[in-house]
Design an enzyme around this catalytic site. Structure first.
Site, PDB file in Angstrom:
ATOM      1  N   TYR A 251       0.825  -1.205   0.000  1.00 19.77           N
ATOM      2  CA  TYR A 251       0.000   0.000   0.000  1.00 19.77           C
ATOM      3  C   TYR A 251       0.857   1.252   0.000  1.00 19.77           C
ATOM      4  CZ  TYR A 251       0.909   0.990   4.981  1.00 19.77           C
ATOM      5  OH  TYR A 251       1.503   1.309   6.179  1.00 19.77           O
TER       6      TYR A 251
ATOM      7  N   ARG B 175       7.987   3.842  -4.912  1.00 23.07           N
ATOM      8  CA  ARG B 175       8.141   2.874  -3.814  1.00 23.07           C
ATOM      9  C   ARG B 175       7.111   1.751  -3.949  1.00 23.07           C
ATOM     10  NH1 ARG B 175       7.801   5.110   2.188  1.00 23.07           N
ATOM     11  NH2 ARG B 175       5.603   5.246   1.611  1.00 23.07           N
TER      12      ARG B 175
ATOM     13  N   ARG C 164      -7.577 -20.661  -1.525  1.00 26.65           N
ATOM     14  CA  ARG C 164      -6.556 -20.507  -0.486  1.00 26.65           C
ATOM     15  C   ARG C 164      -5.461 -21.557  -0.614  1.00 26.65           C
ATOM     16  NH1 ARG C 164      -5.075 -21.967   4.678  1.00 26.65           N
ATOM     17  NH2 ARG C 164      -4.162 -20.262   5.896  1.00 26.65           N
TER      18      ARG C 164
ATOM     19  N   LYS D 148       6.513  -2.180   1.836  1.00 24.06           N
ATOM     20  CA  LYS D 148       5.377  -1.564   2.534  1.00 24.06           C
ATOM     21  C   LYS D 148       4.144  -2.461   2.412  1.00 24.06           C
ATOM     22  CE  LYS D 148       3.316   3.053   3.015  1.00 24.06           C
ATOM     23  NZ  LYS D 148       3.344   3.115   4.472  1.00 24.06           N
TER      24      LYS D 148
ATOM     25  N   GLU E 105      12.435   2.644  14.021  1.00 29.56           N
ATOM     26  CA  GLU E 105      11.505   3.664  13.519  1.00 29.56           C
ATOM     27  C   GLU E 105      10.272   3.659  14.396  1.00 29.56           C
ATOM     28  OE1 GLU E 105      10.073   2.595   9.541  1.00 29.56           O
ATOM     29  OE2 GLU E 105      10.180   0.477  10.067  1.00 29.56           O
TER      30      GLU E 105
ATOM     31  N   LEU F  47      11.297   1.184   6.891  1.00 30.51           N
ATOM     32  CA  LEU F  47      10.738   1.656   5.629  1.00 30.51           C
ATOM     33  C   LEU F  47      11.512   2.894   5.185  1.00 30.51           C
ATOM     34  CD1 LEU F  47       8.332   1.109   3.645  1.00 30.51           C
ATOM     35  CD2 LEU F  47       7.204   3.029   4.777  1.00 30.51           C
TER      36      LEU F  47
HETATM   37  N1  PMP Z   1       7.904   3.751   8.695  1.00 35.08           N
HETATM   38  C1  PMP Z   1       6.764   3.050   8.769  1.00 35.08           C
HETATM   39  C2  PMP Z   1       6.778   1.741   9.471  1.00 35.08           C
HETATM   40  C3  PMP Z   1       5.577   3.557   8.218  1.00 35.08           C
HETATM   41  O1  PMP Z   1       4.439   2.847   8.287  1.00 35.08           O
HETATM   42  C4  PMP Z   1       5.596   4.829   7.590  1.00 35.08           C
HETATM   43  C5  PMP Z   1       4.358   5.439   7.017  1.00 35.08           C
HETATM   44  N2  PMP Z   1       3.639   4.598   6.212  1.00 35.08           N
HETATM   45  C6  PMP Z   1       6.803   5.525   7.529  1.00 35.08           C
HETATM   46  C7  PMP Z   1       7.942   4.951   8.093  1.00 35.08           C
HETATM   47  C8  PMP Z   1       6.897   6.879   6.882  1.00 35.08           C
HETATM   48  O2  PMP Z   1       6.894   6.770   5.484  1.00 35.08           O
HETATM   49  P1  PMP Z   1       6.356   7.947   4.552  1.00 35.08           P
HETATM   50  O3  PMP Z   1       7.119   9.179   4.923  1.00 35.08           O
HETATM   51  O4  PMP Z   1       6.675   7.487   3.186  1.00 35.08           O
HETATM   52  O5  PMP Z   1       4.890   8.078   4.840  1.00 35.08           O
END
Ligand code: PMP
Length: 282
Positions: free
Chosen positions: A33, A52, A100, A147, A179, A204
């Site tokens: 997503y 991405r 499935r 993601k 993060e 991410l």
């Molecule tokens: N890390 C994680 C785990 C996230 O879920 C997100 C937001 N989706 C981010 C970092 C930040 O990414 P972005 O700046 O691309 O929204």
């Protein structure tokens, strides 16, 4: 009023939108997503979000449901049909529906779903006060650079933070901060350096992170991309988190340790201002 959502070629009232119970996004979290912000009816940093998305799909050998141009056209339709001046647009791609089976189907048609959320992002009152965070153990899988919608550990971390009277959680692994539950995190040292974890499979690669680092470089701020410990964060002069939905969010408390004067720091505030200015300028 009901929103108009997008499902595989159709724009429908949200209550009429349907996805198969055999969809692999539902059964296996076999889905990726993106969330893009909208300011003044315009998508922010969207090309980077779609790049991405392509990378996430490629890493999982998922077939793209549409080209980047087609996806952008649908996003803009969604903004128009839902009258979004400011808010978010969520898009999800799944491998599609198949009986499935752990083995990945060869011929499933990928699904593309989108919805919008109206939100006051630029005037978010929380940013004026800053947030408090707790650290939690990072129990997620080892490919956080992709993601995917497998967000249960992130949801658990966020809920643990709320239950503890905080606003968000930071994931810690092997003694270092990775993060936030849904954001990249930064600290500012006593001597004014901005520290954020280097990229890798552990986090991410945030689109907002990249833009904020570019803006910080332009301001001649010193940046170190390296891992830092919770203890280093407790001693930091200030801290902040970045994401497409919160832009730059000042952090004023970590595991009960108050940073600086307990109010948003000047670098966090400056980066938030610069980011919003850049976004508005297009
Ligand atoms: N890390 C994680 C785990 C996230 O879920 C997100 C937001 N989706 C981010 C970092 C930040 O990414 P972005 O700046 O691309 O929204």
């Amino acid at each position: 009023m009901s929103r108009i959502v997008y499902v595989n070629g159709e724009y429908l009232p949200e209550e009429d939108a349907k996805i198969s119970v055999f969809d692999r996004g539902f059964l296996f979290a076999d889905a990726v997503y993106e969330v893009s912000a909208v300011i003044d009816g315009k998508l922010i940093d969207n090309a980077a979000h779609l790049a991405r998305l392509t990378r996430s799909m490629n890493e999982l050998k998922m077939t793209a449901p549409a080209t980047g141009e087609e996806i952008t056209a649908i996003q803009n339709q969604m903004i128009e049909r839902n009258g979004i001046d400011e808010g978010l647009i969520y898009l999800q791609v799944t491998r599609g529906a198949a009986d499935r089976d752990f083995a990945m189907p060869k011929d499933a048609a990928p699904s593309l779903v989108m919805f919008t959320q109206k939100k006051n992002l630029t005037g978010n009152a929380v940013a004026g006060k800053g947030i408090s965070v707790i650290t939690v153990q990072d129990i997620r899988w080892k490919r956080r650079d992709i993601k995917t919608v497998a967000l249960l550990p992130a949801s658990m971390a966020k809920q643990a933070a709320l239950d503890a009277g905080a606003n968000d959680a930071w994931f810690v692994e092997d003694g270092f901060v990775n993060e936030g539950s849904s954001n990249n995190v930064f600290i500012v040292t006593e001597d004014g350096k901005i520290i954020t974890r280097h990229l890798g499979n552990e986090i991410l690669s945030g689109i907002t992170r990249k833009t904020v680092l570019e803006l910080a470089k332009r301001e001649n701020l010193v940046i170190e991309e390296r891992a830092f410990t919770p203890e280093e964060a407790y001693e930091a002069r200030e801290a902040f988190a970045t994401s497409a939905s919160a832009f730059v969010m000042p952090v004023v408390k970590i595991d009960g340790h108050i940073l600086g004067n307990g109010v948003p720091g000047p670098i966090a505030e400056k980066m938030r201002k610069l980011y919003i200015e850049m976004a508005k300028a297009g």
